[in-house]
Scaffold this motif. Structure first.
Motif, short mmCIF file in Angstrom:
data_model
loop_
_atom_site.label_atom_id
_atom_site.label_comp_id
_atom_site.label_asym_id
_atom_site.label_seq_id
_atom_site.Cartn_x
_atom_site.Cartn_y
_atom_site.Cartn_z
N ASP A 18 -23.56 70.15 6.90
CA ASP A 18 -24.28 69.70 7.68
C ASP A 18 -25.10 70.43 8.37
OD1 ASP A 18 -25.29 68.01 10.50
OD2 ASP A 18 -23.01 68.22 10.85
N GLY A 59 -27.65 70.25 10.65
CA GLY A 59 -27.41 69.68 12.18
C GLY A 59 -26.96 70.06 12.78
N GLN A 90 -34.52 73.58 7.88
CA GLN A 90 -33.39 72.68 7.93
C GLN A 90 -34.04 71.54 7.99
OE1 GLN A 90 -31.83 73.29 11.91
NE2 GLN A 90 -30.96 71.58 12.27
N THR A 91 -33.72 70.54 7.36
CA THR A 91 -35.08 69.38 7.31
C THR A 91 -32.90 67.53 7.05
OG1 THR A 91 -35.74 68.28 5.70
CG2 THR A 91 -34.38 69.64 4.41
N TRP A 92 -33.72 67.13 7.20
CA TRP A 92 -32.82 66.20 6.75
C TRP A 92 -32.89 65.55 5.70
CZ3 TRP A 92 -28.82 64.27 10.35
CH2 TRP A 92 -29.11 65.01 11.92
N LEU A 93 -32.23 64.93 4.85
CA LEU A 93 -31.83 64.15 4.13
C LEU A 93 -31.92 62.66 4.21
CD1 LEU A 93 -29.19 65.62 1.79
CD2 LEU A 93 -31.58 66.38 1.86
N VAL A 94 -33.20 62.02 3.35
CA VAL A 94 -33.30 60.59 3.81
C VAL A 94 -32.87 60.11 2.34
CG1 VAL A 94 -34.86 58.77 4.40
CG2 VAL A 94 -35.31 61.34 5.64
N ASP A 95 -32.53 58.76 3.06
CA ASP A 95 -31.76 57.59 1.97
C ASP A 95 -32.70 57.00 1.01
OD1 ASP A 95 -31.03 55.86 -0.29
OD2 ASP A 95 -29.30 55.12 1.59
#
Length: 157
Positions: A17, A19, A52-57
């Motif tokens: 995580d 975040g 840091q990054t977000w994983l997008v569906d």
């Protein structure tokens, strides 16, 4: 580079995580935020934590077709390969590109909304790159495993 058990735990938690706040991370580690923040900052400065990054569906965005394309280049001189590398950087449908040793020169991971889109992409974009000689495409039928978490139990980590 050697990492102690706390560094490994920080990396493991952030891989799960990204975040987490410093306060949340410190709590999970059983430490106070200031030393936790110093460790995270040190890992960033050493280049262990890069961004840091977000994983997008992809499916949530209508990108349901994933393709692995192997490419044989027509030339292997520095100018041709450099131009190819630069061109690939500018094509948003190509998520990943790897230069390989062996019978195949390049492996591409491509994502598109449907097969019709890929057909157009193949004929109008990918096959038109000057360095591309031959392309073989494999469509993903099902995903068995996908992770971005690195194994931390191996030598050197």
């Amino acid at each position: 580079m050697t990492l102690d058990s706390i560094d490994r735990r920080i990396i493991s938690l952030l891989q799960e995580d990204g975040g987490l706040s410093i306060a949340e991370l410190a709590d999970k580690l059983g430490m106070t935020p200031p030393p936790c923040w110093r460790r995270v900052r040190a890992l960033k400065e050493r280049g262990v934590l890069r961004r840091q990054t977000w994983l997008v569906d992809p499916a949530a965005l209508g990108l349901t077709i994933e393709i692995f394309a192997t490419v044989k280049l027509v030339a292997h001189d520095p100018q041709a390969t450099s131009a190819f590398r630069q061109q690939v950087q500018e094509i948003p449908e190509i998520l990943e590109c790897y230069i390989l040793l062996g019978g195949i020169d390049v492996l591409l991971k491509v994502i598109v909304p449907d097969i019709g889109y890929y057909e157009k992409f193949f004929y109008e974009t990918l096959s038109q790159l000057p360095a591309v000689g031959e392309v073989t495409s494999s469509v993903v039928m099902s995903e068995v495993k996908r992770t971005s978490s690195l194994p931390l139990g191996h030598a050197g980590a």
